[in-house]
Scaffold this motif. Structure first.
Motif, mmCIF file in Angstrom:
data_model
loop_
_atom_site.group_PDB
_atom_site.id
_atom_site.type_symbol
_atom_site.label_atom_id
_atom_site.label_comp_id
_atom_site.label_asym_id
_atom_site.label_seq_id
_atom_site.Cartn_x
_atom_site.Cartn_y
_atom_site.Cartn_z
ATOM 1 N N LEU A 190 0.824 -1.200 0.000
ATOM 2 C CA LEU A 190 0.000 0.000 0.000
ATOM 3 C C LEU A 190 0.857 1.248 0.000
ATOM 4 C CD1 LEU A 190 -2.603 -1.060 2.749
ATOM 5 C CD2 LEU A 190 -2.816 -1.293 0.256
ATOM 6 N N THR A 191 0.343 2.288 -0.665
ATOM 7 C CA THR A 191 0.971 3.599 -0.640
ATOM 8 C C THR A 191 0.068 4.530 0.160
ATOM 9 O OG1 THR A 191 -0.151 4.345 -2.637
ATOM 10 C CG2 THR A 191 1.953 3.178 -2.920
ATOM 11 N N PRO A 192 0.552 5.709 0.543
ATOM 12 C CA PRO A 192 -0.286 6.638 1.301
ATOM 13 C C PRO A 192 -1.616 6.943 0.631
ATOM 14 C CG PRO A 192 1.987 7.361 1.414
ATOM 15 C CD PRO A 192 1.948 6.198 0.460
ATOM 16 N N GLY A 197 -9.428 8.358 2.886
ATOM 17 C CA GLY A 197 -10.796 8.062 3.303
ATOM 18 C C GLY A 197 -10.924 6.844 4.203
ATOM 19 N N LEU A 198 -9.815 6.243 4.612
ATOM 20 C CA LEU A 198 -9.855 5.026 5.429
ATOM 21 C C LEU A 198 -10.438 5.310 6.811
ATOM 22 C CD1 LEU A 198 -8.975 2.009 5.695
ATOM 23 C CD2 LEU A 198 -6.793 2.870 6.583
ATOM 24 N N GLY A 199 -11.366 4.478 7.255
ATOM 25 C CA GLY A 199 -11.923 4.600 8.598
ATOM 26 C C GLY A 199 -10.972 4.012 9.631
ATOM 27 N N LEU A 200 -10.594 4.826 10.610
ATOM 28 C CA LEU A 200 -9.588 4.403 11.580
ATOM 29 C C LEU A 200 -10.141 4.417 12.996
ATOM 30 C CD1 LEU A 200 -6.449 6.295 10.238
ATOM 31 C CD2 LEU A 200 -6.778 3.816 10.276
ATOM 32 N N VAL A 201 -9.681 3.451 13.775
ATOM 33 C CA VAL A 201 -9.922 3.412 15.217
ATOM 34 C C VAL A 201 -8.662 3.961 15.879
ATOM 35 C CG1 VAL A 201 -10.413 1.972 17.219
ATOM 36 C CG2 VAL A 201 -11.420 1.405 14.983
ATOM 37 N N TRP A 202 -8.825 4.979 16.734
ATOM 38 C CA TRP A 202 -7.679 5.664 17.298
ATOM 39 C C TRP A 202 -7.535 5.411 18.794
ATOM 40 C CZ3 TRP A 202 -3.997 7.911 14.517
ATOM 41 C CH2 TRP A 202 -4.289 8.332 13.220
ATOM 42 N N ARG A 203 -6.286 5.465 19.244
ATOM 43 C CA ARG A 203 -6.016 5.526 20.678
ATOM 44 C C ARG A 203 -6.422 6.890 21.211
ATOM 45 N NH1 ARG A 203 -1.800 2.889 23.152
ATOM 46 N NH2 ARG A 203 -2.364 4.245 24.909
ATOM 47 N N ALA A 219 1.980 14.291 7.391
ATOM 48 C CA ALA A 219 3.161 14.589 6.578
ATOM 49 C C ALA A 219 2.982 14.117 5.135
ATOM 50 C CB ALA A 219 4.391 13.929 7.186
ATOM 51 N N SER A 220 2.176 13.065 4.934
ATOM 52 C CA SER A 220 1.924 12.560 3.578
ATOM 53 C C SER A 220 0.597 13.051 3.021
ATOM 54 C CB SER A 220 1.951 11.029 3.579
ATOM 55 O OG SER A 220 3.244 10.545 3.875
ATOM 56 N N ASN A 221 -0.054 13.979 3.736
ATOM 57 C CA ASN A 221 -1.323 14.562 3.296
ATOM 58 C C ASN A 221 -2.378 13.507 2.998
ATOM 59 O OD1 ASN A 221 -0.419 17.342 3.321
ATOM 60 N ND2 ASN A 221 0.787 16.848 1.489
ATOM 61 N N VAL A 222 -2.537 12.568 3.937
ATOM 62 C CA VAL A 222 -3.515 11.495 3.785
ATOM 63 C C VAL A 222 -4.760 11.819 4.606
ATOM 64 C CG1 VAL A 222 -3.969 9.041 4.052
ATOM 65 C CG2 VAL A 222 -1.678 9.816 3.445
ATOM 66 N N PRO A 223 -5.909 12.071 3.973
ATOM 67 C CA PRO A 223 -7.144 12.302 4.720
ATOM 68 C C PRO A 223 -7.789 10.968 5.128
ATOM 69 C CG PRO A 223 -7.584 12.551 2.388
ATOM 70 C CD PRO A 223 -6.113 12.238 2.512
ATOM 71 N N THR A 224 -8.120 10.823 6.406
ATOM 72 C CA THR A 224 -8.765 9.600 6.895
ATOM 73 C C THR A 224 -10.009 9.975 7.687
ATOM 74 O OG1 THR A 224 -7.403 9.600 8.890
ATOM 75 C CG2 THR A 224 -6.581 8.326 7.008
ATOM 76 N N ARG A 225 -10.785 8.957 8.036
ATOM 77 C CA ARG A 225 -11.993 9.162 8.842
ATOM 78 C C ARG A 225 -11.784 8.563 10.235
ATOM 79 N NH1 ARG A 225 -15.887 6.202 7.941
ATOM 80 N NH2 ARG A 225 -14.879 4.694 6.519
ATOM 81 N N GLU A 226 -12.163 9.311 11.248
ATOM 82 C CA GLU A 226 -12.071 8.796 12.615
ATOM 83 C C GLU A 226 -13.381 8.091 12.956
ATOM 84 O OE1 GLU A 226 -11.449 10.436 17.168
ATOM 85 O OE2 GLU A 226 -10.385 11.396 15.511
ATOM 86 N N PRO A 266 -1.227 -5.398 6.413
ATOM 87 C CA PRO A 266 -0.844 -5.175 5.014
ATOM 88 C C PRO A 266 0.494 -4.429 4.945
ATOM 89 C CG PRO A 266 -3.088 -4.393 5.444
ATOM 90 C CD PRO A 266 -2.458 -4.670 6.771
ATOM 91 N N LEU A 267 1.275 -4.727 3.933
ATOM 92 C CA LEU A 267 2.535 -4.014 3.748
ATOM 93 C C LEU A 267 2.222 -2.582 3.337
ATOM 94 C CD1 LEU A 267 5.615 -4.087 3.642
ATOM 95 C CD2 LEU A 267 5.439 -4.802 1.243
ATOM 96 N N LEU A 268 2.761 -1.616 4.092
ATOM 97 C CA LEU A 268 2.452 -0.204 3.863
ATOM 98 C C LEU A 268 3.738 0.603 3.800
ATOM 99 C CD1 LEU A 268 0.584 2.316 3.802
ATOM 100 C CD2 LEU A 268 0.567 2.216 6.317
#
Length: 302
Positions: A190-192, A197-203, A219-226, A266-268
């Motif tokens: 995987l690349t950034p 748009g990936l849904g993430l579970v956060w600490r 730093a990689s300008n990746v928008p995700t969803r919390e 997954p390899l990222l």
């Protein structure tokens, strides 16, 4: 003899008095205490003046106690026993037969690294009480700064005053984890941009894992969803296993789940996911021996 009652009692004179009372002669006491007889006589004279009553009376074969001496002896003997006990206890501390190991550790370190080191430590020093407090990096750092532990093990560096020693003892890497049925579970490297748009579970806020992962994504300008915020690594892993989303966790904390197939890594290729695991403490010379020995074991096994 001039009595000067009210003069402060000298502990060494009391200990000498006990030995004279036990042995019955000044010369025998002097020999056992490695003193000259005049020195023993001088100490008894000063003690007598401080008490204000004669303590010994001479007879043909040595000395015996006066009523005042008999009354003083139990107290002087108690002092001797207390000092002997303190010396034994000090020797046991130096041998780590007694004491406490009072440390704090962030969640990842407490769950993934500490159990093995603590098991080894306890096997070698079973008399040391183990006190381990757990929290996120911010909470653990606060415990050290408030003097509620001697040693703090955290994820990443901390902003602390110059009188707190900070040293790296190991490096760690965050891994993206998903459930086996997640769309990214079978994906290739995987690349950034694949995380957009990936849904993430956060600490929770204050977590070192959260701070490192968020900084890498920014730093990689990746928008995700919390999707959800949870306290502790175990809660985050269970949420991911249940299909609530993906998450970033320490590779140290997911070995069992990955080996059993409950989680997929997954390899990222995302820069910035490596971090340092650090030790915070007072300077070494101010640490207890229990903590200094633990530090040596921790750094040798890291």
């Amino acid at each position: 003899m001039v009595y000067t009652w009210g003069v402060a009692l000298n502990p060494d004179h009391l200990l000498t008095f006990v030995r004279v009372a036990q042995l019955g002669t000044l010369s025998a006491a002097a020999s056992q205490l490695h003193l000259t007889q005049p020195a023993v006589s001088s100490q008894i004279k000063l003690l007598t003046q401080a008490v204000g009553e004669p303590l010994l009376k001479r007879h043909r074969y040595g000395v015996r106690l006066t009523p005042a001496g008999e009354g003083l002896l139990p107290h002087a003997a108690a002092l001797e026993r207390a000092l002997a006990g303190a010396r034994r206890y000090t020797a046991e501390l130096h041998g780590l037969e007694h004491g406490a190991l009072n440390i704090a550790a962030s969640s990842t370190i407490a769950g993934a690294l500490l159990p093995g080191v603590l098991a080894t430590y306890h096997a070698r020093f079973p008399g040391i009480e183990l006190r381990v407090q757990q929290g996120n990096t911010g909470e653990v750092t606060a415990l050290l700064l408030a003097a509620n532990c001697e040693l703090a093990l955290i994820e990443g560096p901390a902003s602390v005053s110059a009188d707190v020693w900070q040293r790296v003892f190991r490096r760690d890497r965050l891994r993206l984890v998903v459930a086996p049925g997640h769309p990214l579970a079978g994906a290739g490297p995987l690349t950034p941009t694949d995380l957009s748009g990936l849904g993430l579970v956060w600490r929770e806020p204050g977590s070192g894992t959260r701070e490192v992962a968020r900084a890498a994504l920014a730093a990689s300008n990746v928008p995700t969803r919390e999707v959800l915020t949870l306290t502790g690594t175990e809660a985050v892993k269970e949420a991911v296993i249940s299909g609530l989303g993906a998450a970033f966790v320490s590779e140290l904390s997911v070995r069992r789940e990955v080996e059993s197939g409950r989680l997929i890594c997954p390899l990222l290729h995302l820069p910035g996911l490596e971090r340092e695991l650090s030790i915070l403490s007072a300077p070494d010379e101010r640490l207890s021996k229990a903590v200094r020995v633990f530090l040596g074991m921790l750094q040798s096994e890291a």
